[in-house]
Structure formats: structure tokens, C-alpha cells
Design an enzyme around this catalytic site. Structure first.
Site, mmCIF file in Angstrom:
data_model
loop_
_atom_site.group_PDB
_atom_site.id
_atom_site.type_symbol
_atom_site.label_atom_id
_atom_site.label_comp_id
_atom_site.label_asym_id
_atom_site.label_seq_id
_atom_site.Cartn_x
_atom_site.Cartn_y
_atom_site.Cartn_z
ATOM 1 N N TRP A 14 -7.274 -8.142 -19.302
ATOM 2 C CA TRP A 14 -6.707 -8.698 -20.525
ATOM 3 C C TRP A 14 -5.749 -9.840 -20.232
ATOM 4 O O TRP A 14 -5.762 -10.865 -20.922
ATOM 5 C CB TRP A 14 -6.026 -7.609 -21.342
ATOM 6 C CG TRP A 14 -5.525 -8.043 -22.689
ATOM 7 C CD1 TRP A 14 -4.312 -7.746 -23.237
ATOM 8 C CD2 TRP A 14 -6.210 -8.837 -23.671
ATOM 9 N NE1 TRP A 14 -4.198 -8.312 -24.498
ATOM 10 C CE2 TRP A 14 -5.353 -8.992 -24.792
ATOM 11 C CE3 TRP A 14 -7.474 -9.455 -23.698
ATOM 12 C CZ2 TRP A 14 -5.713 -9.723 -25.923
ATOM 13 C CZ3 TRP A 14 -7.829 -10.189 -24.832
ATOM 14 C CH2 TRP A 14 -6.957 -10.312 -25.921
ATOM 15 N N GLY A 62 -4.286 -6.794 -31.603
ATOM 16 C CA GLY A 62 -5.373 -6.819 -32.570
ATOM 17 C C GLY A 62 -6.654 -6.285 -31.964
ATOM 18 O O GLY A 62 -6.652 -5.742 -30.851
ATOM 19 N N ALA A 109 -11.197 -7.203 -24.111
ATOM 20 C CA ALA A 109 -11.086 -8.324 -23.175
ATOM 21 C C ALA A 109 -12.422 -8.992 -22.879
ATOM 22 O O ALA A 109 -12.535 -10.219 -22.924
ATOM 23 C CB ALA A 109 -10.427 -7.848 -21.878
ATOM 24 N N LYS A 153 -2.934 3.667 -31.690
ATOM 25 C CA LYS A 153 -4.402 3.556 -31.700
ATOM 26 C C LYS A 153 -5.000 3.961 -30.360
ATOM 27 O O LYS A 153 -6.130 4.456 -30.309
ATOM 28 C CB LYS A 153 -4.840 2.150 -32.106
ATOM 29 C CG LYS A 153 -4.488 1.044 -31.119
ATOM 30 C CD LYS A 153 -5.585 0.731 -30.138
ATOM 31 C CE LYS A 153 -5.079 -0.216 -29.061
ATOM 32 N NZ LYS A 153 -6.126 -0.626 -28.113
ATOM 33 N N ASP A 191 -7.611 -3.100 -34.854
ATOM 34 C CA ASP A 191 -7.534 -2.643 -33.464
ATOM 35 C C ASP A 191 -8.065 -1.222 -33.328
ATOM 36 O O ASP A 191 -8.747 -0.879 -32.358
ATOM 37 C CB ASP A 191 -6.081 -2.724 -32.995
ATOM 38 C CG ASP A 191 -5.941 -2.703 -31.485
ATOM 39 O OD1 ASP A 191 -6.965 -2.708 -30.777
ATOM 40 O OD2 ASP A 191 -4.793 -2.680 -31.005
#
Length: 332
Positions: A12, A136, A140, A191, A244
Site C-alpha cells: 500500500w 477508503g 492496493a 472494518k 471500505d
């Protein structure tokens, strides 16, 4: 053009560095290992983390933190939440006085209960209005391949948020702004825990209905916590919240979902890490922190509690899911 430093050359971190470079900015990527920096500089690739994705000419790499940070107007912190404090402690003296610091990490410190933006402000000795969060539905690999995506830049200082927005906007990457840093971070951290639950359910052999239930009720408990802490409800329905959550709970590219699936299949934490290249998923690290934060706030989070039981209390995944379904009935 804005000089950008990205500290952390994982998948990422490298992807975000690529986006900034594709937006026309000179970017220096800090890598821990010489071979990663050499690969970026010599071959314009980060083969260890992004395979055969070509990196732009405007992106260079170094293993020297001071060199990476020198002159940077935007500093992106791309290291995991559990190592952010220690890394930043050794970097802070090299950060330019008015640089905007962006957090990519999604987590809450277990010992302190602090969100990552709070850790950054504390360790770097800067005002909270200098810290932004980029979050968000941003897997990646897809972003690195140039697939269309959107993200949220959350910062208390709207002018800084718009400054970052302008710098990171690429043809395939659309950033929005918000001043709800708290909501963006709570959503991003929670999340990962909900994605573990979605993976656990998949590993138990359950299908789309179960996954949709986990996502929907996971969003409900995340929203309860965020609102209790003072977040904006709109954040929960936006890119940092629902966006997300859906991406992380449904994609095989999601580390947390893949890790959870192995747990659901009966693997322990160590064996499950094989599904994520030996790395423990962020949700495993964060679930107890989210649980502690929820209990302190007096908020019920049954899915989070279930994940903690599976990860740390040797609970049977199938039994836990059945317990969730058997809870006292109530209005939605």
C-alpha cells in the site's frame, strides 16, 4: 508539484507513492531493505510487494529516512499501526516544520486507546490539524494497476485536506475531502475486524446471505461506536465507512478477509498467517482495541466480541456465528 515522502515500501505504501507520482509529483519512497530500494531505482518495480507493476520515473527510493524526508511538504506514513509509534519517534526530527503528515495505518493502540492520527500528533509533537488520514475502498493491487477508485482525505484543517486532494488526484484515483478524522479512523479500524468476521463465515462454508448480514450488521455496530464518540453519520455511509467495508469484506485481495477465512477453516493464528505471507492481519491486532474502546464508550459490538473470542479465546467459529444468530431479537 509537491515534494512527497512515503515512509514504508509495502504494497500500500508503494501504491500510494505511485499515485502521487502519477499525479505529477516528485516522490521519495523509504524502504527498510536495500534490495527493495534498489529494485525501485534500477527496475522501476517493487517486485517483493507489487509484482510486475511498473512504477513511474518520478518515484525514487532510499533506505535513509533523513534523505527521504528532506524537503518533503507531504509525509505519508505507510508503516503498520503496531510499529508506527516507534518508527515515527526516530523520524520526527527530520520532518519539515510545516509538512502535512498523512496516516495510512488503520488501527487503535491497545495500550493507550489512541487512534493513529492521535499517535502521530503526540509523537511528532504537531497540532492535530497537521495530520490527515487517507482511507477508503483502496485495495492496493487494483489501485496500483490503475483501476478506477476513490478515496477520502480527512483532516481537521480543510485547507490542508484540499491541498492533499490536489496532490494525490490521478486520472484513475479520485479523492474526496472531509474534516471528520475521528469517523474516518473508527470506520477504517473497525472494518478490518468486520472483514475478519466475513472471512471466518466464508471459511465455515457460509455464502452470500451470511456475508451480506455480516457487512450490514458490522456497519451498524461500527456506526454506533463512531456516533457515540462524536463522528459524523455521513462518514459511515461514505467511502471510509460503507465503501471500505464492502471492498474489504468481499475481495479475495483483502488480507483481513483471507486471514479470517483460514481461521474459519480451523487454522490457528500462526497457520492463518500463511494466507497473508506470514503477516498477521491488522484486524487481529485491532479487535481487542476496538472492543476496549466500545466497552469504555458503553457501546455493544457483538461481531467484534465474536472475533476477539475466535482469535484470543479459542472459540469455535461456527459456534460463535450460531451464538450471534441466537441473540435476543430486536428491531433493526
Amino acid at each position: 508539484m509537491v515534494q512527497v515522502a512515503v515512509m514504508g515500501a509495502g504494497s500500500w505504501g508503494t501504491t500510494v507513492a505511485k499515485v502521487f507520482a502519477d499525479s505529477g509529483n516528485p516522490v521519495t519512497l523509504w524502504a527498510r531493505r536495500d534490495e527493495v530500494a534498489d529494485d525501485v531505482n534500477d527496475n522501476h518495480r517493487n517486485s517483493a510487494y507489487l509484482g510486475d507493476v511498473d512504477l513511474p520515473e518520478g518515484l525514487s527510493a532510499t533506505t535513509d529516512p533523513a534523505a527521504a524526508l528532506h524537503g518533503a511538504e507531504i509525509v505519508v506514513l505507510g508503516v503498520p499501526s503496531q510499529t508506527l509509534r516507534s518508527n515515527l519517534s526516530s523520524w520526527r526530527e527530520h520532518i519539515e516544520p510545516n509538512a502535512t503528515i498523512i496516516s495510512l495505518a488503520k488501527g487503535i493502540e491497545y495500550e493507550t486507546g489512541m487512534r493513529m492520527s492521535q499517535v502521530i500528533a503526540d509523537v511528532a509533537g504537531v497540532g492535530s490539524d497537521r495530520v490527515a488520514v487517507l482511507t477508503g475502498p483502496n485495495l492496493a493491487k487494483e489501485v496500483a494497476q490503475g483501476q478506477p477508485a476513490a478515496t477520502l482525505i480527512a483532516c481537521e484543517d480543510d485547507e490542508r485536506a484540499r491541498f492533499v486532494q490536489s496532490a494525490v488526484a490521478a486520472p484513475y484515483f479520485r479523492p474526496y475531502t472531509s474534516q471528520d478524522v475521528l469517523g474516518a479512523e473508527v470506520a477504517g479500524t473497525s472494518k478490518n475486524v468486520i472483514a475478519l468476521a466475513a472471512g471466518i463465515a466464508a471459511g465455515c462454508g457460509f455464502g452470500a446471505n451470511t456475508n451480506a448480514t455480516v457487512i450490514t450488521r458490522g456497519l451498524a455496530e461500527t456506526t454506533r461506536l463512531a456516533l457515540q464518540l462524536g463522528a459524523d453519520a455521513r462518514t459511515m455511509a461514505g467511502l471510509a465507512g460503507m465503501g471500505d467495508l464492502v471492498a474489504t469484506c468481499t475481495s479475495p485481495l483483502s488480507r483481513n478477509r483471507s486471514f479470517g477465512q483460514r481461521l474459519g477453516e480451523g487454522a490457528g493464528l500462526e497457520a492463518a498467517a500463511e494466507a497473508t505471507k506470514g503477516q498477521v492481519a491488522e484486524g487481529v491486532v485491532s479487535c481487542r482495541s476496538v472492543q476496549a474502546l466500545a466497552r469504555k464508550a458503553g457501546v455493544e459490538m457483538p461481531i467484534t466480541d465474536a472475533v476477539v473470542q475466535v482469535c484470543y479465546e479459542d472459540a469455535s467459529p461456527k459456534e460463535i456465528i450460531n451464538q450471534l444468530l441466537g441473540r435476543t431479537r430486536k428491531p433493526e
